[in-house]
Design a protein around this motif. Structure first.
Motif, PDB file in Angstrom:
ATOM      1  N   LYS A 242       1.310  -1.040   0.191  1.00  0.00           N
ATOM      2  CA  LYS A 242       0.081   0.126  -0.021  1.00  0.00           C
ATOM      3  C   LYS A 242       0.877   0.744   0.262  1.00  0.00           C
ATOM      4  CE  LYS A 242      -4.080  -2.215   2.103  1.00  0.00           C
ATOM      5  NZ  LYS A 242      -4.832  -1.941   3.286  1.00  0.00           N
ATOM      6  N   GLY A 243       0.590   2.353  -0.534  1.00  0.00           N
ATOM      7  CA  GLY A 243       0.769   3.384  -0.812  1.00  0.00           C
ATOM      8  C   GLY A 243       2.162   4.221  -1.710  1.00  0.00           C
ATOM      9  N   LEU A 244       2.566   2.690  -2.083  1.00  0.00           N
ATOM     10  CA  LEU A 244       3.877   2.652  -3.337  1.00  0.00           C
ATOM     11  C   LEU A 244       3.522   3.134  -4.828  1.00  0.00           C
ATOM     12  CD1 LEU A 244       6.073   0.186  -2.281  1.00  0.00           C
ATOM     13  CD2 LEU A 244       6.257   2.630  -1.387  1.00  0.00           C
ATOM     14  N   LYS A 245       2.289   2.705  -4.890  1.00  0.00           N
ATOM     15  CA  LYS A 245       1.380   2.896  -6.942  1.00  0.00           C
ATOM     16  C   LYS A 245       0.153   3.318  -6.496  1.00  0.00           C
ATOM     17  CE  LYS A 245       4.755  -0.068  -8.782  1.00  0.00           C
ATOM     18  NZ  LYS A 245       5.130  -1.111 -10.203  1.00  0.00           N
ATOM     19  N   LYS A 246       0.109   4.418  -7.381  1.00  0.00           N
ATOM     20  CA  LYS A 246      -1.532   4.504  -7.386  1.00  0.00           C
ATOM     21  C   LYS A 246      -1.585   4.732  -9.221  1.00  0.00           C
ATOM     22  CE  LYS A 246      -0.922   7.385  -3.763  1.00  0.00           C
ATOM     23  NZ  LYS A 246      -0.624   8.894  -2.673  1.00  0.00           N
ATOM     24  N   ALA A 247      -2.216   4.616  -9.805  1.00  0.00           N
ATOM     25  CA  ALA A 247      -2.989   4.286 -11.078  1.00  0.00           C
ATOM     26  C   ALA A 247      -3.335   5.445 -11.360  1.00  0.00           C
ATOM     27  CB  ALA A 247      -4.766   3.604 -10.896  1.00  0.00           C
ATOM     28  N   GLU A 248      -3.695   6.639 -10.514  1.00  0.00           N
ATOM     29  CA  GLU A 248      -3.314   7.901 -11.434  1.00  0.00           C
ATOM     30  C   GLU A 248      -2.481   9.032 -11.660  1.00  0.00           C
ATOM     31  OE1 GLU A 248      -4.349   8.131  -7.220  1.00  0.00           O
ATOM     32  OE2 GLU A 248      -4.789   6.689  -8.546  1.00  0.00           O
ATOM     33  N   ASN A 249      -1.155   8.654 -10.776  1.00  0.00           N
ATOM     34  CA  ASN A 249      -0.498   8.999 -10.999  1.00  0.00           C
ATOM     35  C   ASN A 249       0.869   8.212 -11.384  1.00  0.00           C
ATOM     36  OD1 ASN A 249       0.258   8.772  -8.387  1.00  0.00           O
ATOM     37  ND2 ASN A 249       0.225  11.147  -7.750  1.00  0.00           N
ATOM     38  N   GLY A 250       0.827   7.280 -10.865  1.00  0.00           N
ATOM     39  CA  GLY A 250       2.083   6.263 -10.730  1.00  0.00           C
ATOM     40  C   GLY A 250       2.472   5.922  -9.426  1.00  0.00           C
ATOM     41  N   GLY A 251       2.366   7.191  -8.248  1.00  0.00           N
ATOM     42  CA  GLY A 251       2.727   6.504  -7.039  1.00  0.00           C
ATOM     43  C   GLY A 251       4.108   6.731  -6.828  1.00  0.00           C
ATOM     44  N   PRO A 252       5.250   7.108  -5.787  1.00  0.00           N
ATOM     45  CA  PRO A 252       6.581   7.216  -5.464  1.00  0.00           C
ATOM     46  C   PRO A 252       7.123   5.822  -5.765  1.00  0.00           C
ATOM     47  CG  PRO A 252       5.102   6.425  -3.955  1.00  0.00           C
ATOM     48  CD  PRO A 252       4.222   6.901  -4.412  1.00  0.00           C
ATOM     49  N   LEU A 253       6.411   4.676  -6.128  1.00  0.00           N
ATOM     50  CA  LEU A 253       7.500   3.196  -6.965  1.00  0.00           C
ATOM     51  C   LEU A 253       7.290   3.291  -8.352  1.00  0.00           C
ATOM     52  CD1 LEU A 253       9.701   0.985  -6.255  1.00  0.00           C
ATOM     53  CD2 LEU A 253       6.883  -0.319  -6.603  1.00  0.00           C
ATOM     54  N   SER A 254       7.993   4.314  -9.203  1.00  0.00           N
ATOM     55  CA  SER A 254       8.070   4.123 -10.202  1.00  0.00           C
ATOM     56  C   SER A 254       8.068   2.764 -11.226  1.00  0.00           C
ATOM     57  CB  SER A 254       8.435   5.144 -10.917  1.00  0.00           C
ATOM     58  OG  SER A 254       8.737   5.070 -12.786  1.00  0.00           O
ATOM     59  N   ALA A 255       7.730   2.589 -12.231  1.00  0.00           N
ATOM     60  CA  ALA A 255       7.608   1.159 -13.881  1.00  0.00           C
ATOM     61  C   ALA A 255       8.824   1.948 -14.931  1.00  0.00           C
ATOM     62  CB  ALA A 255       6.881   1.318 -13.301  1.00  0.00           C
ATOM     63  N   GLU A 256       8.652   3.468 -14.611  1.00  0.00           N
ATOM     64  CA  GLU A 256       9.442   4.210 -15.704  1.00  0.00           C
ATOM     65  C   GLU A 256      10.864   3.900 -16.008  1.00  0.00           C
ATOM     66  OE1 GLU A 256       9.549   7.857 -18.326  1.00  0.00           O
ATOM     67  OE2 GLU A 256       8.010   7.895 -16.856  1.00  0.00           O
TER      68      GLU A 256
END
Length: 362
Positions: A242-256
């Motif tokens: 919880k809290g690492l990834k968010k669908a709307e802005n990606g969250g602090p843990l990035s997959a880019e």
């Protein structure tokens, strides 16, 4: 008009024409000089460098790859890797042109091996099947990393046992181009005439740029961990935390992924791709030096990878260990010739010594 006047006018006309020709010639020469200004610095040495660059740019790598992995001191193996000599042929796609696109990758899982295996099995095919492959490769790779991350989230929602995460570092070679894409703390190091060139940056919470990005997205770093939970700042998967990834802005843990593209030349010898367990005990330059010595002894790429892994174990690495190496020449790396430096004696003038004495006495 008398003959003398006619001759005088003809002479004056000739002078005017001659003057006009001189003026036009001057303009042409000025224009020529302006256009040729960059060439003014050309000398014998510069011309020699240009010839050398042309020779290097005509270089076409002869690829040889090897790999090795070991569970190390861990209870389970969460690393995985992949080597594909020709992506299009591997997935039955019609190739544009004659150049094969090779694909190499190392995936270091955490919290289980499901994410690492999912990415290994699906990422290459997603890249190949993209409509813009291979013409816009950088855009395709970035999009494919994100697409795989979303696909894994859907799989985890259907089967919670898959919940895990992975770092991912891939290298694609097409013609003389090398494209490295990185998410996490695996590392790729290029040997260029024996000098280590880091082709990726470790995405860890201690990195200043990563920390700024994390905090701008509502995350934080606690005791060296992202949100106090994860030792990397970019990864695929980890949707269950919880809290690492968010669908709307990606969250602090990035997959880019961060991308780095270089043009290979004759001076480029090989590429080492390793998981963080390797780099815990090897500096980048140390790994290049070690690999060069081993290749000069036996010129066996797979054996060299095995020796790097075994050396990492001897040095005390307790993590899973995986190395993929790609050589660009059929021959082993040549011995390095160290240029002797001329000793320069330094001396101080009498005035300088007097000034120094004055300053010391103050």
């Amino acid at each position: 008009m008398c003959v003398q006047e006619a001759e005088q006018q003809a002479t004056e006309g000739t002078k005017e024409n001659t003057q006009m020709e001189i003026n036009i010639s001057s303009v042409d020469q000025s224009s020529s000089l302006v256009n040729s200004l960059p060439l003014e610095s050309i000398c014998e040495n510069t011309a020699s460098e240009d010839r050398k660059e042309i020779q290097q740019n005509n270089f076409l790598p002869a690829l040889r790859a090897g790999e090795w992995s070991d569970i190390g001191e861990r209870a389970s193996m969460e690393d995985t890797h992949i080597c594909i000599p020709d992506m299009a042929m591997n997935f039955g796609q019609t190739r544009l042109g004659e150049e094969a696109i090779s694909f190499y990758g190392v995936f270091d899982g955490h919290g289980g091996k499901a994410a690492a295996q999912f990415v290994r099995d699906r990422l290459p095919q997603v890249i190949v099947e993209d409509a813009d492959f291979p013409l816009e490769l950088e855009k395709v790779v970035t999009k494919s990393f994100k697409e795989i991350d979303s696909s894994f989230a859907e799989s985890c929602s259907l089967e919670s046992s898959l919940s895990s995460g992975t770092t991912a570092l891939t290298a694609m070679i097409f013609g003389r181009s090398l494209l490295v894409a990185n998410v996490g703390d695996c590392r790729a190091v290029l040997s260029r005439r024996g000098v280590a060139i880091e082709m990726s940056k470790d995405h860890r919470p201690g990195c200043k740029d990563e920390r700024s990005r994390i905090e701008s997205l509502g995350g934080f770093v606690d005791d060296g961990y992202l949100n106090g939970q994860l030792g990397v700042t970019r990864a695929l998967g980890d949707w269950h935390i919880k809290g690492l990834k968010k669908a709307e802005n990606g969250g602090p843990l990035s997959a880019e992924p961060e991308l780095k593209l270089v043009t290979l030349t004759r001076e480029d010898e090989f590429l080492i791709i390793g998981c963080d367990g390797i780099w815990d005990v090897f500096r980048s330059q140390n790994a290049v030096d070690f690999a060069r010595r081993r290749l000069q002894q036996h010129n066996n790429v797979k054996l060299c990878c095995k020796e790097i892994v075994n050396e990492a174990k001897k040095r005390g690495s307790i993590d899973n260990l995986t190395v993929v190496m790609v050589c660009f020449h059929p021959e082993p790396p040549p011995p390095l010739v160290v240029e002797r430096r001329t000793r320069v004696r330094k001396s101080f003038s009498a005035e300088c010594l007097q000034n120094l004495k004055y300053l010391l006495e103050e």
